[in-house]
Motif scaffolding. Structure first.
Motif, PDB file in Angstrom:
ATOM      1  N   HIS A  44      -6.762   2.998 -14.567  1.00  0.00           N
ATOM      2  CA  HIS A  44      -5.410   2.626 -14.122  1.00  0.00           C
ATOM      3  C   HIS A  44      -4.887   3.588 -13.050  1.00  0.00           C
ATOM      4  CE1 HIS A  44      -4.886  -0.627 -16.930  1.00  0.00           C
ATOM      5  NE2 HIS A  44      -5.164   0.153 -17.987  1.00  0.00           N
ATOM      6  N   LYS A  46      -6.719   5.074 -10.753  1.00  0.00           N
ATOM      7  CA  LYS A  46      -7.384   4.658  -9.507  1.00  0.00           C
ATOM      8  C   LYS A  46      -6.785   3.368  -8.966  1.00  0.00           C
ATOM      9  CE  LYS A  46     -11.799   6.915 -10.459  1.00  0.00           C
ATOM     10  NZ  LYS A  46     -13.249   6.726 -10.744  1.00  0.00           N
ATOM     11  N   GLN A  47      -6.429   2.436  -9.864  1.00  0.00           N
ATOM     12  CA  GLN A  47      -5.827   1.192  -9.407  1.00  0.00           C
ATOM     13  C   GLN A  47      -4.464   1.435  -8.769  1.00  0.00           C
ATOM     14  OE1 GLN A  47      -7.106  -1.953  -9.308  1.00  0.00           O
ATOM     15  NE2 GLN A  47      -9.036  -0.975  -9.947  1.00  0.00           N
ATOM     16  N   ARG A  48      -3.687   2.362  -9.324  1.00  0.00           N
ATOM     17  CA  ARG A  48      -2.393   2.692  -8.722  1.00  0.00           C
ATOM     18  C   ARG A  48      -2.577   3.333  -7.347  1.00  0.00           C
ATOM     19  NH1 ARG A  48      -1.081   4.200 -14.120  1.00  0.00           N
ATOM     20  NH2 ARG A  48      -1.635   6.372 -13.642  1.00  0.00           N
ATOM     21  N   THR A  49      -3.568   4.182  -7.211  1.00  0.00           N
ATOM     22  CA  THR A  49      -3.822   4.822  -5.913  1.00  0.00           C
ATOM     23  C   THR A  49      -4.234   3.791  -4.877  1.00  0.00           C
ATOM     24  OG1 THR A  49      -4.529   6.832  -7.062  1.00  0.00           O
ATOM     25  CG2 THR A  49      -5.141   6.621  -4.751  1.00  0.00           C
ATOM     26  N   LEU A  50      -5.126   2.872  -5.251  1.00  0.00           N
ATOM     27  CA  LEU A  50      -5.547   1.834  -4.305  1.00  0.00           C
ATOM     28  C   LEU A  50      -4.383   0.920  -3.919  1.00  0.00           C
ATOM     29  CD1 LEU A  50      -9.008   0.836  -5.838  1.00  0.00           C
ATOM     30  CD2 LEU A  50      -8.599   2.095  -3.743  1.00  0.00           C
ATOM     31  N   LYS A  51      -3.544   0.609  -4.864  1.00  0.00           N
ATOM     32  CA  LYS A  51      -2.385  -0.243  -4.571  1.00  0.00           C
ATOM     33  C   LYS A  51      -1.434   0.446  -3.601  1.00  0.00           C
ATOM     34  CE  LYS A  51       1.120  -2.990  -6.969  1.00  0.00           C
ATOM     35  NZ  LYS A  51       1.692  -3.340  -8.308  1.00  0.00           N
ATOM     36  N   LEU A  52      -1.231   1.759  -3.805  1.00  0.00           N
ATOM     37  CA  LEU A  52      -0.352   2.503  -2.907  1.00  0.00           C
ATOM     38  C   LEU A  52      -0.939   2.569  -1.500  1.00  0.00           C
ATOM     39  CD1 LEU A  52       2.124   4.331  -2.472  1.00  0.00           C
ATOM     40  CD2 LEU A  52       0.720   6.255  -3.236  1.00  0.00           C
ATOM     41  N   LYS A  54      -3.004   0.405  -0.100  1.00  0.00           N
ATOM     42  CA  LYS A  54      -2.912  -0.924   0.512  1.00  0.00           C
ATOM     43  C   LYS A  54      -1.502  -1.197   1.024  1.00  0.00           C
ATOM     44  CE  LYS A  54      -6.603  -3.108  -2.161  1.00  0.00           C
ATOM     45  NZ  LYS A  54      -6.951  -4.132  -3.186  1.00  0.00           N
ATOM     46  N   ARG A  55      -0.502  -0.772   0.262  1.00  0.00           N
ATOM     47  CA  ARG A  55       0.883  -0.975   0.695  1.00  0.00           C
ATOM     48  C   ARG A  55       1.165  -0.183   1.964  1.00  0.00           C
ATOM     49  NH1 ARG A  55       3.522   1.233  -3.236  1.00  0.00           N
ATOM     50  NH2 ARG A  55       3.365  -0.568  -4.632  1.00  0.00           N
TER      51      ARG A  55
END
Length: 253
Positions: A44, A46-52, A54-55
């Motif tokens: 989770h 890593k998923q938050r980092t990737l989402k940030l 991408k934004r």
């Protein structure tokens, strides 16, 4: 009441997580809950980092320019800064290199003078006395050869025959007043002599390093000269030798 607590504790069953079935042993250890929790937290994050990221990529202006675009490059998946060669003009670079060459030349001259001073003090006596030089004397008869006295012929003391240099004559030895030397004084003189030879060796190595640095700087200065044709590199530089270049011969008017 206390007896009831003891009975209740003894009747409790210890919870044990099941082991890996024999049919799935080849898959490795069975994941326990603590392993799952650690893996879930890492996933989770890593998923938050990737989402940030991408934004940020979507919100960024595609026409935006920043200098790190041209001042870095990716090599083996790692960002590395480029060398900034355009910070100085060619004239400024040549001036700085000439200052470096002048400084290195000065330091090398100082080392050479100190080497000459140490060599003049030491005279390399041991090396001279251990050299395999020969001194041949000629006589007329075999009788003279048997009775020949080398010390008498050289006019010196027999203890001085092994010396190749500073072989004092008998008259000089008679007029000299030698100080009394004990073993402690001799050991001190020997230690000072060995220390001087060690210093001489270090200064010779230092002078060699400075000479190589000077040659490398001079070659680099010649390579910056745009008026000359580009030379061909014959041999790259090493720690102990400068690079070797071959310039094309040009006839001067």
């Amino acid at each position: 009441m206390s007896s009831w607590k003891k009975v209740s504790k003894t009747n409790q069953h210890v919870h044990r997580e099941r082991h890996q079935p024999e049919s799935r042993v080849h898959l490795g250890l069975l994941e326990k809950k603590k392993d799952y929790r650690q893996r879930a937290i890492d996933y989770h994050e890593k998923q938050r980092t990737l989402k940030l990221l991408k934004r940020r990529a979507l919100d960024r202006n595609p026409d935006e320019f920043y200098f790190h675009m041209i001042n870095s490059h990716v090599e083996d998946g790692e960002h590395k800064e480029l060398e900034k060669d355009d910070e100085h003009t060619p004239d400024q670079i040549r001036l700085m290199q000439s200052q470096d060459i002048r400084y290195v030349t000065t330091k090398r001259t100082i080392e050479a003078r100190k080497i000459n001073r140490l060599q003049s003090q030491l005279h390399l006596l041991e090396a001279a006395n251990q050299s395999k030089n020969t001194h041949v004397f000629f006589v007329d008869t075999k009788k003279e050869a048997k009775q020949f006295d080398v010390a008498k012929q050289l006019d010196t003391h027999p203890a001085m025959l092994k010396r190749r240099i500073n072989r004092l004559r008998t008259a000089t030895l008679k007029n000299m007043s030698l100080p009394e030397m004990d073993e402690a004084a001799l050991e001190k003189l020997t230690a000072e002599r060995d220390k001087a030879y060690i210093e001489l060796e270090k200064r010779i190595d230092r002078e060699k390093e400075l000479r190589v640095i000077q040659q490398k700087l001079e070659i680099k200065r010649h390579l910056l000269n745009k008026k000359e044709s580009k030379p061909e590199r014959i041999k790259p530089s090493t720690k102990n030798t400068p690079p070797i270049y071959r310039w094309k011969y040009e006839r001067k008017r």
